[in-house]
Design a protein around this motif. Sequence first.
Motif, PDB file in Angstrom:
ATOM      1  N   GLY A 232      -6.474   3.792   6.073  1.00  0.00           N
ATOM      2  CA  GLY A 232      -7.661   3.417   5.307  1.00  0.00           C
ATOM      3  C   GLY A 232      -8.830   4.361   5.483  1.00  0.00           C
ATOM      4  O   GLY A 232      -9.946   4.047   5.087  1.00  0.00           O
ATOM      5  N   ILE A 233      -8.555   5.526   6.099  1.00  0.00           N
ATOM      6  CA  ILE A 233      -9.627   6.519   6.239  1.00  0.00           C
ATOM      7  C   ILE A 233      -9.385   7.612   5.214  1.00  0.00           C
ATOM      8  O   ILE A 233      -8.358   8.291   5.254  1.00  0.00           O
ATOM      9  CB  ILE A 233      -9.670   7.080   7.683  1.00  0.00           C
ATOM     10  CG1 ILE A 233     -10.053   5.939   8.637  1.00  0.00           C
ATOM     11  CG2 ILE A 233     -10.669   8.222   7.785  1.00  0.00           C
ATOM     12  CD1 ILE A 233      -9.910   6.256  10.090  1.00  0.00           C
ATOM     13  N   ALA A 234     -10.321   7.752   4.296  1.00  0.00           N
ATOM     14  CA  ALA A 234     -10.118   8.587   3.102  1.00  0.00           C
ATOM     15  C   ALA A 234      -9.703  10.008   3.457  1.00  0.00           C
ATOM     16  O   ALA A 234     -10.197  10.592   4.425  1.00  0.00           O
ATOM     17  CB  ALA A 234     -11.377   8.593   2.257  1.00  0.00           C
ATOM     18  N   GLN A 235      -8.789  10.564   2.636  1.00  0.00           N
ATOM     19  CA  GLN A 235      -8.277  11.916   2.847  1.00  0.00           C
ATOM     20  C   GLN A 235      -9.338  12.954   2.521  1.00  0.00           C
ATOM     21  O   GLN A 235      -9.359  14.029   3.078  1.00  0.00           O
ATOM     22  CB  GLN A 235      -7.076  12.162   1.919  1.00  0.00           C
ATOM     23  CG  GLN A 235      -5.949  11.198   2.084  1.00  0.00           C
ATOM     24  CD  GLN A 235      -5.035  11.597   3.222  1.00  0.00           C
ATOM     25  OE1 GLN A 235      -5.509  11.846   4.324  1.00  0.00           O
ATOM     26  NE2 GLN A 235      -3.747  11.663   2.964  1.00  0.00           N
ATOM     27  N   SER A 236     -10.145  12.613   1.514  1.00  0.00           N
ATOM     28  CA  SER A 236     -11.161  13.573   1.098  1.00  0.00           C
ATOM     29  C   SER A 236     -12.469  12.803   0.960  1.00  0.00           C
ATOM     30  O   SER A 236     -12.470  11.587   0.753  1.00  0.00           O
ATOM     31  CB  SER A 236     -10.764  14.203  -0.240  1.00  0.00           C
ATOM     32  OG  SER A 236     -11.780  14.010  -1.192  1.00  0.00           O
TER      33      SER A 236
ATOM     34  N   ALA B 226       0.835  -1.203   0.000  1.00  0.00           N
ATOM     35  CA  ALA B 226       0.000   0.000   0.000  1.00  0.00           C
ATOM     36  C   ALA B 226       0.865   1.245   0.000  1.00  0.00           C
ATOM     37  O   ALA B 226       0.530   2.260  -0.613  1.00  0.00           O
ATOM     38  CB  ALA B 226      -0.934  -0.028   1.206  1.00  0.00           C
ATOM     39  N   ASN B 227       2.004   1.159   0.706  1.00  0.00           N
ATOM     40  CA  ASN B 227       2.954   2.263   0.731  1.00  0.00           C
ATOM     41  C   ASN B 227       3.547   2.509  -0.639  1.00  0.00           C
ATOM     42  O   ASN B 227       3.619   3.644  -1.119  1.00  0.00           O
ATOM     43  CB  ASN B 227       4.095   1.930   1.699  1.00  0.00           C
ATOM     44  CG  ASN B 227       4.043   2.849   2.898  1.00  0.00           C
ATOM     45  OD1 ASN B 227       3.523   3.959   2.800  1.00  0.00           O
ATOM     46  ND2 ASN B 227       4.573   2.388   4.020  1.00  0.00           N
ATOM     47  N   GLU B 228       3.999   1.418  -1.277  1.00  0.00           N
ATOM     48  CA  GLU B 228       4.633   1.532  -2.598  1.00  0.00           C
ATOM     49  C   GLU B 228       3.650   2.091  -3.621  1.00  0.00           C
ATOM     50  O   GLU B 228       4.025   2.850  -4.506  1.00  0.00           O
ATOM     51  CB  GLU B 228       5.124   0.153  -3.068  1.00  0.00           C
ATOM     52  CG  GLU B 228       6.345  -0.349  -2.311  1.00  0.00           C
ATOM     53  CD  GLU B 228       6.554  -1.847  -2.512  1.00  0.00           C
ATOM     54  OE1 GLU B 228       6.012  -2.396  -3.495  1.00  0.00           O
ATOM     55  OE2 GLU B 228       7.248  -2.461  -1.683  1.00  0.00           O
ATOM     56  N   GLN B 229       2.403   1.650  -3.531  1.00  0.00           N
ATOM     57  CA  GLN B 229       1.404   2.067  -4.524  1.00  0.00           C
ATOM     58  C   GLN B 229       0.781   3.411  -4.178  1.00  0.00           C
ATOM     59  O   GLN B 229      -0.092   3.887  -4.903  1.00  0.00           O
ATOM     60  CB  GLN B 229       0.282   1.022  -4.618  1.00  0.00           C
ATOM     61  CG  GLN B 229       0.771  -0.359  -4.972  1.00  0.00           C
ATOM     62  CD  GLN B 229       0.774  -0.582  -6.463  1.00  0.00           C
ATOM     63  OE1 GLN B 229       0.746   0.364  -7.239  1.00  0.00           O
ATOM     64  NE2 GLN B 229       0.821  -1.832  -6.880  1.00  0.00           N
ATOM     65  N   MET B 230       1.180   3.950  -3.032  1.00  0.00           N
ATOM     66  CA  MET B 230       0.666   5.248  -2.574  1.00  0.00           C
ATOM     67  C   MET B 230      -0.860   5.247  -2.418  1.00  0.00           C
ATOM     68  O   MET B 230      -1.525   6.225  -2.782  1.00  0.00           O
ATOM     69  CB  MET B 230       1.116   6.360  -3.511  1.00  0.00           C
ATOM     70  CG  MET B 230       2.603   6.581  -3.419  1.00  0.00           C
ATOM     71  SD  MET B 230       3.184   7.873  -4.496  1.00  0.00           S
ATOM     72  CE  MET B 230       2.985   7.129  -6.089  1.00  0.00           C
ATOM     73  N   CYS B 231      -1.399   4.154  -1.938  1.00  0.00           N
ATOM     74  CA  CYS B 231      -2.839   4.065  -1.704  1.00  0.00           C
ATOM     75  C   CYS B 231      -3.301   5.188  -0.778  1.00  0.00           C
ATOM     76  O   CYS B 231      -4.406   5.713  -0.908  1.00  0.00           O
ATOM     77  CB  CYS B 231      -3.198   2.726  -1.070  1.00  0.00           C
ATOM     78  SG  CYS B 231      -2.664   1.287  -1.992  1.00  0.00           S
ATOM     79  N   ALA B 232      -2.356   5.541   0.180  1.00  0.00           N
ATOM     80  CA  ALA B 232      -2.729   6.497   1.222  1.00  0.00           C
ATOM     81  C   ALA B 232      -3.059   7.875   0.659  1.00  0.00           C
ATOM     82  O   ALA B 232      -3.812   8.632   1.278  1.00  0.00           O
ATOM     83  CB  ALA B 232      -1.605   6.606   2.242  1.00  0.00           C
ATOM     84  N   SER B 233      -2.503   8.199  -0.538  1.00  0.00           N
ATOM     85  CA  SER B 233      -2.743   9.548  -1.044  1.00  0.00           C
ATOM     86  C   SER B 233      -4.227   9.811  -1.293  1.00  0.00           C
ATOM     87  O   SER B 233      -4.663  10.954  -1.269  1.00  0.00           O
ATOM     88  CB  SER B 233      -1.920   9.797  -2.311  1.00  0.00           C
ATOM     89  OG  SER B 233      -2.172   8.779  -3.243  1.00  0.00           O
ATOM     90  N   CYS B 234      -4.995   8.780  -1.523  1.00  0.00           N
ATOM     91  CA  CYS B 234      -6.453   8.970  -1.608  1.00  0.00           C
ATOM     92  C   CYS B 234      -7.185   8.301  -0.445  1.00  0.00           C
ATOM     93  O   CYS B 234      -8.135   8.840   0.108  1.00  0.00           O
ATOM     94  CB  CYS B 234      -6.999   8.390  -2.906  1.00  0.00           C
ATOM     95  SG  CYS B 234      -6.493   9.293  -4.371  1.00  0.00           S
ATOM     96  N   HIS B 235      -6.751   7.065  -0.102  1.00  0.00           N
ATOM     97  CA  HIS B 235      -7.527   6.278   0.855  1.00  0.00           C
ATOM     98  C   HIS B 235      -7.069   6.471   2.306  1.00  0.00           C
ATOM     99  O   HIS B 235      -7.618   5.843   3.200  1.00  0.00           O
ATOM    100  CB  HIS B 235      -7.465   4.790   0.494  1.00  0.00           C
ATOM    101  CG  HIS B 235      -8.054   4.483  -0.860  1.00  0.00           C
ATOM    102  ND1 HIS B 235      -9.411   4.555  -1.103  1.00  0.00           N
ATOM    103  CD2 HIS B 235      -7.493   4.120  -2.028  1.00  0.00           C
ATOM    104  CE1 HIS B 235      -9.646   4.240  -2.377  1.00  0.00           C
ATOM    105  NE2 HIS B 235      -8.500   3.982  -2.962  1.00  0.00           N
ATOM    106  N   GLY B 236      -6.044   7.292   2.522  1.00  0.00           N
ATOM    107  CA  GLY B 236      -5.593   7.584   3.884  1.00  0.00           C
ATOM    108  C   GLY B 236      -4.641   6.535   4.423  1.00  0.00           C
ATOM    109  O   GLY B 236      -4.640   5.391   3.963  1.00  0.00           O
ATOM    110  N   HIS B 237      -3.830   6.942   5.428  1.00  0.00           N
ATOM    111  CA  HIS B 237      -2.800   6.035   5.942  1.00  0.00           C
ATOM    112  C   HIS B 237      -3.389   4.838   6.671  1.00  0.00           C
ATOM    113  O   HIS B 237      -2.831   3.754   6.645  1.00  0.00           O
ATOM    114  CB  HIS B 237      -1.839   6.794   6.856  1.00  0.00           C
ATOM    115  CG  HIS B 237      -0.891   7.636   6.067  1.00  0.00           C
ATOM    116  ND1 HIS B 237       0.142   7.095   5.353  1.00  0.00           N
ATOM    117  CD2 HIS B 237      -0.871   8.978   5.837  1.00  0.00           C
ATOM    118  CE1 HIS B 237       0.780   8.068   4.726  1.00  0.00           C
ATOM    119  NE2 HIS B 237       0.182   9.210   4.988  1.00  0.00           N
TER     120      HIS B 237
END
Lengths: 237, 161
Positions: A74-78, A61-72
């Motif tokens: 798993g809670i969405a940023q927006s 998830a880190n490599e794919q940068m999932c967090a940039s949308c889905h949050g660190h």
Amino acid sequence: MNRSITLVGVAALIAMSTSSFANEHGASKARADAPSTEVAWTPETLALIRSGNAQKGSQLANEQMCASCHGHAGIAQSNNWPSLAGQRAEYTYKMLQDYKNGSRNTYPLMTVLAKPMSDQDMADIAAFYASFKLPPVPVGTVIDKALADKAELLVMKGDGNRLLAPCMSCHGYKGEGNVVDVPAMAGQTPEYFIRTMQDYKTGKRSNDVYSRMRLMAHSLSDQEIIELANYYANLTQ
Amino acid sequence: MHVDPLEKRWLYVVGGIVAFTIAVQVYYAAAKGIHPPSNVQTIDSAKLHLSKEFAENNLGVHKNTDGSLDVTMVAARYGFYPQEIEVPIDTPVRLRIASLDVLHGLLVPYSNLNLMVVPGYISEANTTFTKLGEFPMICNEYCGIGHDYMYARVRVVPKNN
């Protein structure tokens, strides 16, 4: 520094997804006769998902940068993107497969991201997000209690005249999801919820086996969808 | 062997109830054509949507060359798919249905359709609808908390329609 790398990465991914969108669009006609999903809940698939390694999933998830949308966590940023925290592993796995196979085309960027993933990668990422608790009420979201209360009848009793089974009969009393791949919806961001239901309604999203969710969404009014979005966003565990 | 008269009377009563129950079943089986499903073709329920017969675009009413109809359906929590079928009156119908998940049932009032839909098997029944109108197709095997909301509609229409 970290932030600028993320930004460049996201910009690159969006550029890639835009070009892939044209290809996907042409292919969508050929898909008319294809099944809504290639995923089948065979014992082998279920065993693979059970074998998912949350720690490896966290790295991926880190490599794919999932967090940039889905949050660190798993809670969405927006409010525009879905929270994945506490989501059933089977559902997350199925969505990644559906994006990869072209069964779900709602967001081309996800297709680009899912393409290089192996089945095991998807199981690991699914296990990572399943390891969190369901999200609280989305930050910055003002829940309209009056609207949420109106949805309760549909959630608990459904509407027989419209062949609408109660939402909770599949998605659970607390919106926690259900076997095998019925998604959890508690704490989901309302904007994403509404967009998803509208996509089902218009047929833009069609990866539900036997149109089960499309038929439901088709029978719901726009107002009811907004009410349900408020209801589920507020259904914190 | 001595049997108390009171006991004897009860033996007759119980024997009578058993005989009556069997007679009712024999009557309905012979005169009304209501049978347990006899077709035992198997199918992988997990891959139902990937099979040829129960693929999503193959569900519904198909017309055969001799005028009879084949109806292909799927039972899945909590509904029958397609949700509504339209069939002409007095036309032989062969229904084939399979379950995507758990045990379901299928019952259509005013017809001999009363099937168990067991996952892993294809249930088949032959019928002819003889009453015009709209009938519910209901699930009569408890399949989960949405069971009582699981139904579809059968519309029986005039023949030339």
